[in-house]
Enzyme design. Structure first.
Site, PDB file in Angstrom:
ATOM      1  N   GLY A  64       0.818  -1.206   0.000  1.00  0.00           N
ATOM      2  CA  GLY A  64       0.000   0.000   0.000  1.00  0.00           C
ATOM      3  C   GLY A  64       0.849   1.250   0.000  1.00  0.00           C
ATOM      4  O   GLY A  64       0.542   2.242  -0.682  1.00  0.00           O
ATOM      5  N   ASN A  80      -3.407 -10.679  -1.453  1.00  0.00           N
ATOM      6  CA  ASN A  80      -3.013 -11.973  -1.998  1.00  0.00           C
ATOM      7  C   ASN A  80      -4.121 -13.002  -1.900  1.00  0.00           C
ATOM      8  O   ASN A  80      -4.934 -12.975  -0.979  1.00  0.00           O
ATOM      9  CB  ASN A  80      -1.818 -12.529  -1.211  1.00  0.00           C
ATOM     10  CG  ASN A  80      -0.481 -12.031  -1.744  1.00  0.00           C
ATOM     11  OD1 ASN A  80      -0.340 -11.785  -2.930  1.00  0.00           O
ATOM     12  ND2 ASN A  80       0.485 -11.881  -0.846  1.00  0.00           N
ATOM     13  N   LYS A 113      -2.970 -16.539 -11.242  1.00  0.00           N
ATOM     14  CA  LYS A 113      -1.900 -16.203 -10.293  1.00  0.00           C
ATOM     15  C   LYS A 113      -1.765 -17.293  -9.226  1.00  0.00           C
ATOM     16  O   LYS A 113      -0.660 -17.591  -8.767  1.00  0.00           O
ATOM     17  CB  LYS A 113      -2.149 -14.828  -9.655  1.00  0.00           C
ATOM     18  CG  LYS A 113      -0.892 -14.290  -8.944  1.00  0.00           C
ATOM     19  CD  LYS A 113      -1.045 -12.897  -8.359  1.00  0.00           C
ATOM     20  CE  LYS A 113       0.267 -12.438  -7.727  1.00  0.00           C
ATOM     21  NZ  LYS A 113       0.140 -11.275  -6.861  1.00  0.00           N
ATOM     22  N   GLU A 120       0.164 -16.217   4.992  1.00  0.00           N
ATOM     23  CA  GLU A 120      -1.184 -16.130   4.419  1.00  0.00           C
ATOM     24  C   GLU A 120      -1.650 -17.517   3.954  1.00  0.00           C
ATOM     25  O   GLU A 120      -1.943 -17.744   2.774  1.00  0.00           O
ATOM     26  CB  GLU A 120      -1.188 -15.109   3.277  1.00  0.00           C
ATOM     27  CG  GLU A 120      -0.816 -13.701   3.763  1.00  0.00           C
ATOM     28  CD  GLU A 120      -0.944 -12.639   2.686  1.00  0.00           C
ATOM     29  OE1 GLU A 120      -0.069 -12.592   1.806  1.00  0.00           O
ATOM     30  OE2 GLU A 120      -1.931 -11.874   2.722  1.00  0.00           O
TER      31      GLU A 120
END
Lengths: 308, 308
Positions: B2, B94, B178, B260
């Site tokens: 960001g 993500n 992706k 994640e």
């Protein structure tokens, strides 16, 4: 491992001949230093019969094999010069298939096998740190029982030399019982680079360890080694008492050395496949550890790019 | 992420309001420093509208979400104060499930999704190193096509601000394409602690990557995302050109930060399970990464005992 047990035997008066590889010159000049939790001791150079070439050594009564299994292709040339009629060969190597290899090459009647439960680290050339345990469980490779007179004689020699030793009724049982522990903890430790405590700290980890242990037990049972399922619980419960152990295979990973993938994972998996035992967790673990073990020379090549 | 994209937009004259967490005070005193392979630049403090609390911020026209998905439980309280009628929410996070979460909480009509192909590392508070790439591919979350006028307007804004941007006809296609890369390389990178180059250096690794990619493609196809099998070869062939990348999940492991796991592995696996797609490699990878991700606080507790 060979240096430690050989030093114990020599310390107590046995006529021990040591074949060293990279430690040879250090031992020739400074002797063999053992820093042990049972008390430190040093064998001065004049008390260590050290060799760097088996061709220079006399034939022996008892040959103790502590070679890393990843060097087993050198066994024939290392062992042959040391044999005479009646020489016994005791392998203390890790994993599965070492007695079989020795039996194929030198005759099954010579072979005994032992399991070493010991924490040893070679911290410098000729310097061994012995941090815990030391028990050897051994037995004869052939015969209706592994507990033969010569197995008991070797055990007596060890026990008289400060090495706690037990004779197994069934060497195969002992090998597979140790594999029940070694497969998950060496395998996961090497694949994931985690010590035993971290693996067992979570429910995910305990379930995976239990599954792997169950697969090893099922494989052992398929070839007639009657390991009970209760081994799983016993081994999982005793492991946390060892703290955050790094297994030898995890250390090998961290030190960028070859891992004993075949002895500890590949050969048990080969037995499972040949017997038609379903071992999905072991299949995956073997694939992952092989991946980690291959191309280790590239470790350390990192750049600072991060792809999100 | 960001900070980087916001700095680019501000650098080119957009009215950007930044919500920082731990970097807030550093940015207030020293500004926002970007070390970029496209040229370094600094936004001095008076040019960075920095906040540490969304309640102090004005409502915005376009909200760009770059929160790590492991903090998604905080999204509602972070986002709500920034909304007004017509506010668009673009998530650059993500993995899978982020558009859906925002749509559930704030209305699907607000939501757009973007994929960021960029190498960024926050090297100190308020200091961002941008080492490579930067492409964003984005699209609208709803509608027969993701390429809507507002998606194209945002893309134009990015392209006018030094951020290469493409509009996707089908956002889901882009997400899953992706994931075909992220599942094997983030997953294996985190589980095995290996960079991409090491994973692809061996036949074992290439086969495992191809299997994982095939499972992701089969899952995408099961929900109507028509990824062709040729994606596998294309992605495996382009990856070695990136060198020994450490993926974000491997870095998280090494830095002892939460990974994640759900966004990159758990949610795609959930889709596969719900559609009845067989994904054994993904099942194993998810188990292992969860194991590695849990209890990371214990990393570093090691002793020097080695059990052979």
């Amino acid at each position: 491992m060979g240096g430690y047990y050989g030093a114990r035997l020599a310390q107590h008066g046995a006529d021990v001949h040591f074949l060293f590889r990279s430690d040879y010159s250090a031992v020739r000049s400074k002797g063999l230093v053992v820093q042990s939790h049972d008390g430190d001791f040093t064998l001065p150079p004049e008390r260590v019969r050290a060799y760097d070439d088996p061709q220079k050594m006399p034939a022996v009564d008892l040959l103790i094999v502590a070679l890393k299994t990843t060097s087993n292709d050198q066994l024939a040339s290392l062992v042959s010069p040391l044999l005479k009629p009646g020489t016994m060969i005791l392998t203390l190597q890790n994993g599965l298939g070492n007695e079989e290899l020795l039996a194929d090459q030198f005759g099954a009647e010579r072979v005994l096998g032992g399991l070493a439960f010991v924490c040893i680290n070679r911290i410098a050339p000729g310097v061994i740190r012995h941090t815990d345990h030391g028990l050897i469980r051994l037995g004869d490779f052939t015969g209706p029982t592994s507990s033969t007179p010569r197995a008991r004689a070797i055990s007596d020699l060890f026990n008289a030399s400060g090495i706690r030793c037990e004779v197994l009724d069934d060497l195969r049982y002992g090998r597979w019982e140790k594999l029940v522990w070694n497969v998950p903890f060496n395998g996961l430790g090497a694949a994931l680079d985690l010590p035993t405590g971290r693996i067992l700290a979570t429910e995910d980890g305990r379930r995976l360890v239990a599954q792997l242990m169950g697969e090893v037990i099922a494989t052992a049972q398929a070839i007639g080694v009657a390991l009970p399922g209760s081994v799983i619980r016993n081994q999982i419960e005793r492991t946390p008492t060892m703290g955050d152990y790094r297994t030898s295979m995890q250390i090998d990973r961290q030190e960028n050395r070859p891992m004993e993938v075949e002895a500890i994972l590949g050969r048990p998996l080969g037995v499972a496949r040949s017997m038609g035992v379903s071992t999905p967790a072991l299949e995956w673990l073997y694939r992952l550890v092989r991946l980690v073990n291959s191309g280790k020379a590239n470790i350390g090549l990192r750049n600072e790019k991060i792809l999100h």
